[in-house]
Design a protein around this motif. Structure first.
Motif, short mmCIF file in Angstrom:
data_model
loop_
_atom_site.label_atom_id
_atom_site.label_comp_id
_atom_site.label_asym_id
_atom_site.label_seq_id
_atom_site.Cartn_x
_atom_site.Cartn_y
_atom_site.Cartn_z
N TYR A 193 46.60 36.89 29.77
CA TYR A 193 47.72 37.46 28.70
C TYR A 193 47.67 38.74 29.01
O TYR A 193 47.07 39.51 29.31
CB TYR A 193 47.17 37.14 27.30
CG TYR A 193 46.92 35.65 26.79
CD1 TYR A 193 47.87 35.04 26.22
CD2 TYR A 193 45.77 35.20 26.98
CE1 TYR A 193 47.75 33.60 26.00
CE2 TYR A 193 45.60 33.74 26.69
CZ TYR A 193 46.60 32.89 26.27
OH TYR A 193 46.33 31.74 25.98
N LEU A 194 48.96 39.36 28.54
CA LEU A 194 49.29 40.80 28.71
C LEU A 194 49.11 41.42 27.38
O LEU A 194 49.52 40.90 26.30
CB LEU A 194 50.57 41.13 29.26
CG LEU A 194 50.80 40.57 30.73
CD1 LEU A 194 52.13 40.68 31.19
CD2 LEU A 194 49.69 41.11 31.81
N SER A 195 48.32 42.35 27.00
CA SER A 195 48.27 43.15 25.79
C SER A 195 49.19 44.38 25.99
O SER A 195 49.54 44.81 26.91
CB SER A 195 46.80 43.53 25.68
OG SER A 195 46.41 44.70 26.80
N ALA A 234 48.52 41.55 38.67
CA ALA A 234 48.33 43.01 38.53
C ALA A 234 48.18 43.86 37.30
O ALA A 234 47.34 44.74 37.19
CB ALA A 234 49.21 43.63 39.65
N ILE A 235 48.98 43.45 36.47
CA ILE A 235 49.00 43.99 35.04
C ILE A 235 47.91 43.49 34.09
O ILE A 235 47.43 44.43 33.29
CB ILE A 235 50.29 43.98 34.32
CG1 ILE A 235 51.49 44.61 35.25
CG2 ILE A 235 50.45 44.44 33.10
CD1 ILE A 235 52.89 44.36 34.76
N ASP A 236 47.63 42.32 34.18
CA ASP A 236 46.69 41.51 33.45
C ASP A 236 45.11 42.11 34.00
O ASP A 236 44.34 41.35 34.67
CB ASP A 236 46.75 40.15 33.56
CG ASP A 236 45.64 39.37 32.45
OD1 ASP A 236 45.20 40.03 31.74
OD2 ASP A 236 45.32 38.21 33.06
N LEU A 237 44.93 43.33 33.34
CA LEU A 237 43.64 44.00 33.96
C LEU A 237 42.38 43.21 33.56
O LEU A 237 41.38 43.41 34.58
CB LEU A 237 43.65 45.49 33.29
CG LEU A 237 44.58 46.43 33.89
CD1 LEU A 237 44.73 47.57 33.44
CD2 LEU A 237 44.87 46.55 35.44
N ASP A 238 42.21 42.69 32.49
CA ASP A 238 40.91 42.03 32.01
C ASP A 238 40.99 40.56 32.59
O ASP A 238 40.13 39.81 32.47
CB ASP A 238 40.93 42.32 30.78
CG ASP A 238 41.76 41.33 29.80
OD1 ASP A 238 42.84 40.77 30.32
OD2 ASP A 238 41.72 41.54 28.63
#
Length: 112
Positions: free
Chosen positions: A82-84, A74-78
């Protein structure tokens, strides 16, 4: 390898949960202590229900892994795996917005 994945997922889940528990300094001025406690109790119960996928009243390691994976994605929008820093920042903003909406609802509909 499984243990390191569990630790990583648990760390992400713990961090997100910690954000849910963050209390801005102004919150105590805006809502009564009882209202806040009720809101926190409801949030904790909802969080538990989200984690308890098989509804057995307990949370297993697998359920934690599943919840962490769901939240990660849900947080990994792209969707790159990986989480930026931008994705984490947006997740924090979304969590704060949700919290502030809850405070506004309490202000307009206090239970105590």
């Amino acid at each position: 390898m499984k243990n390191s994945k569990f630790i990583s997922c648990s760390a992400i889940l713990s961090g997100i949960f910690a954000l849910m528990l963050t209390i801005p300094g102004f919150a105590q001025d805006k809502v009564s202590t009882n209202s806040y406690k009720n809101m926190q109790k409801e949030a904790n119960e909802q969080f538990f229900q989200e984690l308890d996928k098989n509804k057995d009243g307990r949370i297993s390691e697998l359920e934690v892994d599943l919840a962490a994976d769901d939240r990660f994605h849900a947080i990994d929008l792209d969707g790159d795996g990986y989480l930026s820093d931008q994705e984490l920042y947006l997740a924090v903003l979304k969590q704060e917005e949700t919290y502030n909406v809850g405070l506004l609802q309490l202000e307009h509909n206090p239970t105590n």
